[in-house]
Write a protein that holds these residues in place. Structure first.
Motif, PDB file in Angstrom:
ATOM      1  N   VAL A   1       0.856  -1.182   0.000  1.00 34.22           N
ATOM      2  CA  VAL A   1       0.000   0.000   0.000  1.00 34.22           C
ATOM      3  C   VAL A   1       0.897   1.238   0.000  1.00 34.22           C
ATOM      4  O   VAL A   1       1.724   1.401   0.908  1.00 34.22           O
ATOM      5  CB  VAL A   1      -0.914   0.014   1.240  1.00 34.22           C
ATOM      6  CG1 VAL A   1      -1.743   1.282   1.290  1.00 34.22           C
ATOM      7  CG2 VAL A   1      -1.807  -1.228   1.261  1.00 34.22           C
ATOM      8  N   PRO A   2       0.762   2.137  -0.979  1.00 31.67           N
ATOM      9  CA  PRO A   2       1.611   3.332  -1.017  1.00 31.67           C
ATOM     10  C   PRO A   2       1.329   4.281   0.145  1.00 31.67           C
ATOM     11  O   PRO A   2       0.250   4.257   0.750  1.00 31.67           O
ATOM     12  CB  PRO A   2       1.242   3.998  -2.355  1.00 31.67           C
ATOM     13  CG  PRO A   2       0.584   2.926  -3.158  1.00 31.67           C
ATOM     14  CD  PRO A   2      -0.100   2.042  -2.170  1.00 31.67           C
ATOM     15  N   ASP A   3       2.297   5.141   0.446  1.00 27.12           N
ATOM     16  CA  ASP A   3       2.109   6.194   1.438  1.00 27.12           C
ATOM     17  C   ASP A   3       0.899   7.059   1.071  1.00 27.12           C
ATOM     18  O   ASP A   3       0.608   7.273  -0.108  1.00 27.12           O
ATOM     19  CB  ASP A   3       3.333   7.120   1.491  1.00 27.12           C
ATOM     20  CG  ASP A   3       4.600   6.442   1.974  1.00 27.12           C
ATOM     21  OD1 ASP A   3       4.526   5.294   2.455  1.00 27.12           O
ATOM     22  OD2 ASP A   3       5.674   7.069   1.875  1.00 27.12           O
ATOM     23  N   ASN A   4       0.229   7.579   2.092  1.00 28.80           N
ATOM     24  CA  ASN A   4      -0.796   8.616   1.909  1.00 28.80           C
ATOM     25  C   ASN A   4      -1.929   8.195   0.972  1.00 28.80           C
ATOM     26  O   ASN A   4      -2.401   8.979   0.152  1.00 28.80           O
ATOM     27  CB  ASN A   4      -0.151   9.906   1.378  1.00 28.80           C
ATOM     28  CG  ASN A   4       0.944  10.417   2.289  1.00 28.80           C
ATOM     29  OD1 ASN A   4       0.708  10.730   3.444  1.00 28.80           O
ATOM     30  ND2 ASN A   4       2.163  10.476   1.771  1.00 28.80           N
ATOM     31  N   THR A   5      -2.365   6.937   1.106  1.00 25.15           N
ATOM     32  CA  THR A   5      -3.460   6.459   0.270  1.00 25.15           C
ATOM     33  C   THR A   5      -4.520   5.772   1.120  1.00 25.15           C
ATOM     34  O   THR A   5      -4.276   5.367   2.256  1.00 25.15           O
ATOM     35  CB  THR A   5      -2.983   5.460  -0.797  1.00 25.15           C
ATOM     36  OG1 THR A   5      -2.359   4.331  -0.153  1.00 25.15           O
ATOM     37  CG2 THR A   5      -2.007   6.105  -1.763  1.00 25.15           C
ATOM     38  N   ILE A   6      -5.725   5.668   0.533  1.00 25.34           N
ATOM     39  CA  ILE A   6      -6.817   4.897   1.121  1.00 25.34           C
ATOM     40  C   ILE A   6      -7.097   3.730   0.197  1.00 25.34           C
ATOM     41  O   ILE A   6      -7.286   3.916  -1.012  1.00 25.34           O
ATOM     42  CB  ILE A   6      -8.081   5.758   1.269  1.00 25.34           C
ATOM     43  CG1 ILE A   6      -7.798   7.001   2.123  1.00 25.34           C
ATOM     44  CG2 ILE A   6      -9.225   4.942   1.881  1.00 25.34           C
ATOM     45  CD1 ILE A   6      -8.935   8.004   2.141  1.00 25.34           C
ATOM     46  N   VAL A   7      -7.080   2.507   0.754  1.00 23.62           N
ATOM     47  CA  VAL A   7      -7.361   1.320  -0.046  1.00 23.62           C
ATOM     48  C   VAL A   7      -8.506   0.551   0.595  1.00 23.62           C
ATOM     49  O   VAL A   7      -8.770   0.666   1.788  1.00 23.62           O
ATOM     50  CB  VAL A   7      -6.120   0.410  -0.190  1.00 23.62           C
ATOM     51  CG1 VAL A   7      -4.952   1.162  -0.814  1.00 23.62           C
ATOM     52  CG2 VAL A   7      -5.714  -0.191   1.148  1.00 23.62           C
ATOM     53  N   GLY A   8      -9.202  -0.251  -0.214  1.00 24.57           N
ATOM     54  CA  GLY A   8     -10.287  -1.051   0.327  1.00 24.57           C
ATOM     55  C   GLY A   8     -10.731  -2.122  -0.643  1.00 24.57           C
ATOM     56  O   GLY A   8     -10.428  -2.064  -1.838  1.00 24.57           O
ATOM     57  N   GLY A   9     -11.444  -3.112  -0.111  1.00 20.69           N
ATOM     58  CA  GLY A   9     -11.995  -4.174  -0.943  1.00 20.69           C
ATOM     59  C   GLY A   9     -11.252  -5.482  -0.805  1.00 20.69           C
ATOM     60  O   GLY A   9     -10.316  -5.627  -0.033  1.00 20.69           O
ATOM     61  N   ASN A  10     -11.708  -6.456  -1.599  1.00 25.33           N
ATOM     62  CA  ASN A  10     -11.099  -7.791  -1.609  1.00 25.33           C
ATOM     63  C   ASN A  10     -10.938  -8.257  -3.054  1.00 25.33           C
ATOM     64  O   ASN A  10     -11.932  -8.604  -3.692  1.00 25.33           O
ATOM     65  CB  ASN A  10     -11.972  -8.773  -0.838  1.00 25.33           C
ATOM     66  CG  ASN A  10     -11.383 -10.176  -0.809  1.00 25.33           C
ATOM     67  OD1 ASN A  10     -10.256 -10.404  -1.225  1.00 25.33           O
ATOM     68  ND2 ASN A  10     -12.162 -11.125  -0.315  1.00 25.33           N
ATOM     69  N   PRO A  11      -9.690  -8.220  -3.557  1.00 25.09           N
ATOM     70  CA  PRO A  11      -8.478  -7.719  -2.908  1.00 25.09           C
ATOM     71  C   PRO A  11      -8.493  -6.205  -2.828  1.00 25.09           C
ATOM     72  O   PRO A  11      -9.149  -5.539  -3.635  1.00 25.09           O
ATOM     73  CB  PRO A  11      -7.359  -8.212  -3.831  1.00 25.09           C
ATOM     74  CG  PRO A  11      -8.004  -8.293  -5.179  1.00 25.09           C
ATOM     75  CD  PRO A  11      -9.422  -8.725  -4.928  1.00 25.09           C
TER      76      PRO A  11
END
Length: 208
Positions: free
Chosen positions: A169-179
């Protein structure tokens, strides 16, 4: 201490068979400490913090874990300052878990360094492996999220609740989900919004 081939291969991220690890290097001690934490009355916060420091390889200032907590080894995990883990988190640390400062884990977050071969013929031989997990400073991991072997989560990142994180996961990011996938970057707009909310909070509080 005699050479422990299986234990060394485990920490090197190579295939190993856990039942062949020498007794002095097995995971039982960490599980015993975790059990003590989970059985300690919740009001005994000083005792819980003391046990957390015994459980992990190292802790920064002010570690805070809400029981229950579950570990593979415990001693293969390092956490920084102001670490917070909500109830029912899992640290499956057959390899190293390294966590920076000001990291928050929501309830039932799982950090899983352990993996098994895709080939079923190899898997049924009880061969397994583990890759390290790194979580950098100021990360928030939402409830019921899973971080898989070998992942690095960059600083200031947010992982949405219920995510399965399979890649860095990169710096300063929002991630979500599968995958988990990139939702967006943490922006200057976010900073303005939340600084205003913080100001409103303090203004209202000062009126009381």
């Amino acid at each position: 201490m005699p050479n422990d081939f299986e234990y060394e291969e485990m920490l090197n991220g190579e295939l190993y068979v856990s039942k062949h690890i020498l007794e002095e290097n097995k995971s039982l001690n960490g599980k015993i400490i975790a059990q003590k934490i989970n059985m300690e009355p919740i009001e005994n916060q000083d005792r819980i913090k003391q046990l957390v420091k015994e459980l992990f390889d190292s802790t920064g200032d002010n570690p805070h874990i809400l029981p229950p907590v579950h570990v593979g080894y415990g001693r293969h995990t390092k956490v920084g300052d102001n670490f917070f883990a909500n109830m029912d988190c899992i640290f499956l640390d057959v390899n190293q878990i390294t966590i920076g400062n000001n990291v928050m884990l929501g309830p039932r977050v799982g950090l899983y360094t352990a993996g098994h071969p895709i080939d079923p013929d190899i898997r049924i031989e009880k061969l397994e492996f583990g890759y390290p997990i790194t979580i950098k400073d100021n990360v928030w991991v939402g409830a019921n999220s899973i971080i898989l072997p070998g992942v690095t989560v960059g600083k200031n990142a947010v992982i949405a609740a219920g995510s399965v994180v399979t890649k860095d996961v990169p710096d300063n990011t929002i991630v979500g989900g599968n995958p988990a996938k990139l939702i967006r970057e943490v922006s200057e707009k976010d900073k303005k919004i939340w600084n205003q909310k913080k100001k409103d909070y303090h203004d209202k509080r000062n009126l009381d």
